[in-house]
Enzyme design. Structure first.
Site, short mmCIF file in Angstrom:
data_model
loop_
_atom_site.label_atom_id
_atom_site.label_comp_id
_atom_site.label_asym_id
_atom_site.label_seq_id
_atom_site.Cartn_x
_atom_site.Cartn_y
_atom_site.Cartn_z
N LYS A 105 0.82 -1.22 0.00
CA LYS A 105 0.00 0.00 0.00
C LYS A 105 0.86 1.27 0.00
CE LYS A 105 0.56 -1.06 4.59
NZ LYS A 105 0.85 -2.40 5.15
N GLU A 129 -5.29 -6.35 -4.67
CA GLU A 129 -6.35 -6.62 -3.68
C GLU A 129 -5.81 -6.64 -2.26
OE1 GLU A 129 -9.51 -6.64 -2.18
OE2 GLU A 129 -10.03 -7.45 -4.13
N GLY A 134 -6.06 -6.99 3.65
CA GLY A 134 -5.69 -8.39 3.53
C GLY A 134 -6.65 -9.22 2.71
N ILE A 136 -9.90 -9.42 2.79
CA ILE A 136 -11.23 -8.87 2.51
C ILE A 136 -11.26 -8.36 1.07
CG2 ILE A 136 -12.93 -7.13 3.19
CD1 ILE A 136 -11.57 -7.05 5.95
N GLU A 190 4.61 -3.64 15.72
CA GLU A 190 6.05 -3.64 15.44
C GLU A 190 6.82 -3.03 16.61
OE1 GLU A 190 7.43 -4.93 12.82
OE2 GLU A 190 5.60 -5.36 11.69
N ASP A 201 -0.27 3.91 8.19
CA ASP A 201 -0.70 2.71 7.47
C ASP A 201 -2.12 2.89 6.94
OD1 ASP A 201 -0.45 -0.41 7.03
OD2 ASP A 201 -2.34 -0.11 8.10
N LYS A 205 -3.78 3.22 2.87
CA LYS A 205 -4.90 2.40 2.42
C LYS A 205 -6.08 3.27 2.01
CE LYS A 205 -3.51 -1.40 5.47
NZ LYS A 205 -3.81 -2.10 6.73
N GLY A 302 -1.77 -10.55 8.35
CA GLY A 302 -1.30 -11.91 8.57
C GLY A 302 -0.81 -12.52 7.28
#
Length: 422
Positions: A105, A129, A134, A136, A190, A201, A205, A302
């Site tokens: 992203k 995608e 992830g 979805i 992290e 993040d 997105k 994940g």
């Protein structure tokens, strides 16, 4: 039977997840979908490093040209992460006529126009995608299933780390720092959590989501961003008393031709579908003029959920004879610099006559009215008390201006948190 040669750029946890999925489930994919995949080369920084899945040494290389210039590689899958060199490598692959599949992203949001232009000019496919939420399938829904809709708004919980933190703060009344430390121990955050907890993040997105939703490029630098580091257990608890649940929400709306794109802590009513999305799960709530309201929910991170989305894109790319790019106008978009919503405000106010009228008067002077208010607890040793209220729907700029004009000796602002879904 369609046979596709694949090259990997990087092979960390997600790359190993894709390799594992292709090698253990590849025969079933071939049977179900009529496509066969051969992994030919894998770019890694250290070929001798031990990985989470055994990979034959002859596939590994530390030379990027072995992937980008191999004529037998049809699809390049990018797992490097980060902005560079990933964006440059993806652009080079597209210019070599190779389809690119990525979950990156940051690179996409930061170099959207460059990467899409390369795909368009050289007739290559671009599939991403897994870059948002992830497993979805929200990107595919935006590009395919919802094409007959004018999307009016998108709201999402699109960062699992912050959702885990806020969920535990809500359930347990725990402090932000304590829950963050637990998340780091569990591997959900992290060692340097800045990208998650400061909203970077989610902003990357949201740049991608809002670009697709409104068919105009929304640069990531135009996304307003606030993180959750200033959220206190008191804010969370006070919100619950108003029937509200706190989330780090990504919000995109189009109103009067102007686009809002913002990431910040946000209260939603307990009755709203997003209020029930807890722990590390993600969800995106979409409103279209024809489809109405719908929500996409699932695991947003994940190695295996992300690998699932990447392999799904790989199959789609392999079966596509003519790659289509998102319908995004080249016209510049006009971004809103103000928006209206309900506001949750927590003040520390002097417990003396006239203070409430001072606050309500300043708000009224800026066109802001109070919908409900509570005084919480007893005055402290200095005679100050917590005053919490919800406004009616009001301009962000008006609320901030009114609070800035309050007498600092009598009233100080502790928190201002936006409320959506009311």
């Amino acid at each position: 039977m369609v046979r596709i040669g694949i090259g990997f750029l990087g092979c960390g946890n997600i790359g190993c997840g894709v390799y594992r999925l292709l090698t253990t489930y590849g025969d079933q994919i071939e049977k179900n979908e009529g496509v066969s995949f051969e992994i030919r080369r894998i770019l890694v920084r250290s070929p001798g490093k031990k990985r989470s899945w055994d990979i034959p040494a002859q596939l590994l290389t530390d030379q990027v040209q072995d992937v980008l210039c191999d004529p037998q590689i049809d699809v390049v899958m990018e797992f490097m992460g980060g902005e560079e060199p990933a964006s440059s490598y993806m652009t080079a692959a597209l210019k070599n006529g190779k389809t690119v599949v990525t979950a990156n992203k940051m690179a996409l949001a930061s170099h959207w126009q460059q990467i899409v232009a390369a795909a368009r000019e050289y007739g290559a496919g671009l599939y991403y995608e897994a870059s948002v939420c992830g497993a979805i399938p929200i990107i595919r829904a935006m590009n395919d299933s919802l094409q007959a809709n004018r999307i009016t708004s998108v709201m999402g919980i699109i960062n699992g780390t912050t959702n885990y933190i806020l969920s535990r703060m809500s359930r347990e009344g725990a402090a932000y720092a304590d829950v963050l430390a637990d998340a780091q121990r569990l591997g959900l955050a992290e060692p340097d959590p800045t990208a998650d907890v400061e909203g970077y993040d989610a902003a990357y997105k949201l740049s991608i989501l809002s670009t697709l939703a409104f068919h105009r490029h929304v640069p990531v630098e135009c996304v307003y961003r606030e993180g959750i580091t200033g959220v206190t257990p008191l804010d969370v608890q006070c919100g619950k008393e108003f029937g509200l649940t706190l989330k780090l929400l990504a919000v995109a709306k189009e109103e009067d031709g102007r686009i809002q794109a913002r990431v910040h802590p946000t209260f939603v009513p307990d009755s709203h579908p997003l209020a029930g999305v807890n722990d590390a799960f993600n969800a995106v709530y979409v409103n279209g003029h024809a489809c109405g309201e719908m929500m996409f929910y699932g695991r947003g991170a994940g190695d295996m959920p992300t690998a699932s989305a990447l392999v799904s894109d790989l199959i789609k790319a392999a079966r596509t004879k003519r790659h289509l790019l998102p319908a995004v106008s080249d016209e510049p978009c006009e971004m809103a610099d103000d928006w209206s919503c309900v506001h949750f405000v927590r003040l520390l106010a002097k417990d003396e006559p006239g203070v409430l009228s001072l606050v309500s008067g300043k708000l009224a002077a800026h066109g802001v009215s109070i919908a409900s208010m509570v005084q919480k607890g007893e005055p402290d040793e200095n005679g100050y008390v917590q005053m919490i209220f919800l406004t009616h729907r009001a301009s962000e700029r008006a609320v901030r201006s009114a609070l800035a004009e309050l007498d600092g000796e009598k009233v100080s602002t502790c928190s201002v948190i936006r409320v959506e879904g009311k």
